[in-house]
Design an enzyme around this catalytic site. Structure first.
Site, PDB file in Angstrom:
ATOM      1  N   GLY A  59      -2.261  21.698  18.218  1.00  0.00           N
ATOM      2  CA  GLY A  59      -2.975  20.956  19.256  1.00  0.00           C
ATOM      3  C   GLY A  59      -4.434  21.322  19.319  1.00  0.00           C
ATOM      4  O   GLY A  59      -4.924  22.219  18.621  1.00  0.00           O
ATOM      5  N   GLY A 115      -6.998  23.210  20.306  1.00  0.00           N
ATOM      6  CA  GLY A 115      -7.146  24.520  20.915  1.00  0.00           C
ATOM      7  C   GLY A 115      -8.536  24.820  21.418  1.00  0.00           C
ATOM      8  O   GLY A 115      -8.724  25.729  22.233  1.00  0.00           O
ATOM      9  N   ARG A 116      -9.527  24.076  20.937  1.00  0.00           N
ATOM     10  CA  ARG A 116     -10.901  24.266  21.412  1.00  0.00           C
ATOM     11  C   ARG A 116     -11.682  22.954  21.419  1.00  0.00           C
ATOM     12  O   ARG A 116     -12.909  22.962  21.435  1.00  0.00           O
ATOM     13  CB  ARG A 116     -11.625  25.303  20.564  1.00  0.00           C
ATOM     14  CG  ARG A 116     -11.649  24.985  19.072  1.00  0.00           C
ATOM     15  CD  ARG A 116     -12.444  26.016  18.307  1.00  0.00           C
ATOM     16  NE  ARG A 116     -12.357  25.811  16.868  1.00  0.00           N
ATOM     17  CZ  ARG A 116     -13.090  26.456  15.973  1.00  0.00           C
ATOM     18  NH1 ARG A 116     -13.970  27.343  16.387  1.00  0.00           N
ATOM     19  NH2 ARG A 116     -12.959  26.236  14.691  1.00  0.00           N
ATOM     20  N   ARG A 176      -3.777  12.763  13.727  1.00  0.00           N
ATOM     21  CA  ARG A 176      -3.578  13.425  12.444  1.00  0.00           C
ATOM     22  C   ARG A 176      -2.156  13.212  11.934  1.00  0.00           C
ATOM     23  O   ARG A 176      -1.279  12.780  12.675  1.00  0.00           O
ATOM     24  CB  ARG A 176      -3.803  14.937  12.620  1.00  0.00           C
ATOM     25  CG  ARG A 176      -5.162  15.274  13.211  1.00  0.00           C
ATOM     26  CD  ARG A 176      -5.007  16.254  14.382  1.00  0.00           C
ATOM     27  NE  ARG A 176      -6.284  16.442  15.085  1.00  0.00           N
ATOM     28  CZ  ARG A 176      -7.245  17.242  14.662  1.00  0.00           C
ATOM     29  NH1 ARG A 176      -7.060  17.959  13.585  1.00  0.00           N
ATOM     30  NH2 ARG A 176      -8.378  17.328  15.326  1.00  0.00           N
ATOM     31  N   ASP A 181      -2.304  19.198   9.805  1.00  0.00           N
ATOM     32  CA  ASP A 181      -2.978  18.957  11.083  1.00  0.00           C
ATOM     33  C   ASP A 181      -4.458  18.696  10.895  1.00  0.00           C
ATOM     34  O   ASP A 181      -5.162  18.375  11.866  1.00  0.00           O
ATOM     35  CB  ASP A 181      -2.766  20.138  12.042  1.00  0.00           C
ATOM     36  CG  ASP A 181      -3.246  21.459  11.461  1.00  0.00           C
ATOM     37  OD1 ASP A 181      -2.645  21.905  10.466  1.00  0.00           O
ATOM     38  OD2 ASP A 181      -4.209  22.037  11.979  1.00  0.00           O
ATOM     39  N   ASP A 185     -12.196  17.876  10.296  1.00  0.00           N
ATOM     40  CA  ASP A 185     -12.187  19.323  10.518  1.00  0.00           C
ATOM     41  C   ASP A 185     -12.909  20.085   9.405  1.00  0.00           C
ATOM     42  O   ASP A 185     -12.304  20.486   8.410  1.00  0.00           O
ATOM     43  CB  ASP A 185     -10.757  19.852  10.681  1.00  0.00           C
ATOM     44  CG  ASP A 185     -10.175  19.520  12.035  1.00  0.00           C
ATOM     45  OD1 ASP A 185     -10.950  19.310  12.974  1.00  0.00           O
ATOM     46  OD2 ASP A 185      -8.939  19.469  12.149  1.00  0.00           O
TER      47      ASP A 185
END
Length: 487
Positions: A84, A86-87, A176, A245, A255
């Site tokens: 998930g 996270g930031r 994703r 992910d 990412d």
């Protein structure tokens, strides 16, 4: 800011509402004018205090509905379970001249999915993601975009004490492969269907009329993924952490962490210092991309309900990758026709580059300057800028003799070929040492190099003689730079 909230209209199981956590005394670092245009903003405005506050997470626009999305995934080939955002916190989506874009604050504080993390990003990694997102877009590679970077002097512990930053990144969607895996492994077929229907309706409406829309979705995502990996290989880009992910359902680069661009060519090069086994090496990106599509197929199988058809859908990956890479490689070589011996010529070229550890970007850029209309007595001098990249000069001469013969076979003209090759072979890429120089200056309060480097990378195919130094071989100290999953 006229936010809508398409993803927020999904049921609450898909996310957690979460306000960003403010940072003390935020400041402006850099913004991309090209990205700003995609959402109808003026990059010059992004430096004013109100926008800095919004894109740091200190203020939230009234129409935004901040949330963190849940997903799961395979990391380095192993099932990691729930992950998930996270930031990262999604503010919502904004309509622009080319369609809707979601705006997401990366580094905006802890969420229920932060696990052991602090929910923060550091200035170093934020600058890297900002610059690479925009560099990849300029290279023509499908990618998320980066709007703005803001910083704060708040300390954040990584390998050393660093300072916090937030990068605002944009994409039509941040869904994703792992978003689907999450519901598959939790045996939640209804949530799986809701997510698939949302993706099809919002991003692939043409697939809704297919006999099996979920099968059509798998095939289209697989096709796009193959094309994406072909783009990566053609520019020498290595993602570094191709976990499921980190794979976009839209077939865009997602990412940016321990990425790298190929310098001294090595097909087995690993850009991620954390990846000791080399799972995500340059050569392995092609099969890993395919493996990730298998993981997506497994996630969608309860909806597709036909294993043989799902397997057949995955077969489009090889064709999509092969066709696109062949197209890109022919363009990089200045070849306008396809002949039987082209594969052997290219294989010999890559082996020669491997044996001589030739700089990937400089080789293709200088190859565009190779001349056919040169006397034999002048050939060595004319070839020198390219030839001098090789230690084994006789082997280089032998290959270029074959290459020149292939060019003559299709009646290639030097001037036209040079223009065409320089339009696809960049002179400027985001080398790690260039990013490091900009980062170190920024860490000392000087953000001018981030802006200057961005302006160079936005025109990667232009000669830009005033910025010639940015196209040079990396200095010796650059060999000691390492990036890892914390980058």
């Amino acid at each position: 800011m006229p936010f809508d909230n398409g993803f927020a209209e999904l049921p609450p199981a898909f996310y957690t509402r979460r306000m960003p956590t403010p940072l003390p005394a935020p400041y402006f670092v850099a913004a991309s004018a090209r990205a700003a245009q995609l959402v109808g903003l003026d990059a010059a405005d992004l430096a004013i205090d109100d926008f800095v506050a919004v894109f740091t997470g200190n203020e939230v626009p009234s129409r935004a509905q901040p949330l963190a999305a849940v997903y799961s995934g395979h990391q380095f080939g192993h099932w990691a379970g729930q992950l998930g955002d996270g930031r990262a916190i999604l503010l919502g989506d904004i309509a622009g001249p080319q369609g809707r874009m979601e705006l997401q604050l990366k580094g905006a504080g802890m969420t229920p999915y932060s696990r052991m993390g602090d929910g923060r990003a550091v200035l170093r990694s934020s600058i890297r993601e900002f610059l690479c997102s925009e560099a990849m877009a300029a290279l023509g590679v499908p990618t998320t975009r980066a709007l703005v970077v803001t910083g704060s002097n708040k300390g954040v512990i990584r390998e050393t004490m660093e300072t916090a930053a937030v990068v605002t990144r944009m994409a039509p969607s941040f869904v994703r492969f792992g978003s689907f895996e999450h519901w598959r492994y939790r045996d939640k077929p209804e949530e799986l269907r809701i997510l698939a229907d949302y993706v099809i309706k919002t991003f692939y409406p043409d697939l809704s009329g297919a006999p099996n829309p979920y099968l059509a979705l798998l095939e289209e995502v697989t096709r796009r993924t193959g094309i994406l990996i072909a783009h990566w290989q053609a520019v020498g880009f290595m993602h570094g952490v191709m976990n499921t992910d980190n794979m976009s359902i839209l077939g865009i680069t997602l990412d940016y962490g321990p990425f790298g661009f190929m310098e001294s060519f090595d097909v087995d090069h690993i850009c991620n210092h954390t990846d000791q086994g080399g799972r995500y090496s340059y050569a392995n990106q092609v099969p890993v991309g395919h493996w990730n599509c298998y993981a997506l197929a497994n996630a969608l199988l309860p909806l597709i309900d036909d294993q043989e058809a799902a397997q057949a859908a995955l077969d489009v990956y090889i064709d999509a990758y092969g066709t696109k890479f062949d197209e890109l490689l022919h363009a990089k070589l200045g070849l306008t026709t396809t002949h039987e011996g082209d594969r052997a010529l290219a294989d010999a070229m890559f082996q020669l580059m491997q044996d001589n550890k030739v700089d990937f970007t400089l080789f293709f850029r200088r190859l565009g300057d190779l001349r056919l209309d040169v006397a034999e007595s002048e050939r060595e001098a004319a070839d020198a800028p390219l030839r001098d990249l090789f230690l084994d000069r006789p082997a280089f001469d032998a290959w270029t003799a074959q290459y020149r013969a292939r060019l003559r076979q299709e009646g290639s003209v030097d001037a036209a070929r040079r223009v065409a090759m320089h339009a696809v072979n960049p002179k400027y890429i985001l080398r790690n040492y260039l990013a490091q120089v900009a980062i170190e200056k920024a860490q000392n309060g000087d953000y001018s190099e981030v802006a200057r480097l961005l302006s160079v990378l936005e025109r990667p195919f232009d000669d830009q003689p005033e910025h010639e130094a940015y196209a040079a071989l990396p200095p010796d100290w650059a060999a000691h730079l390492e990036v890892s999953c914390s980058s």
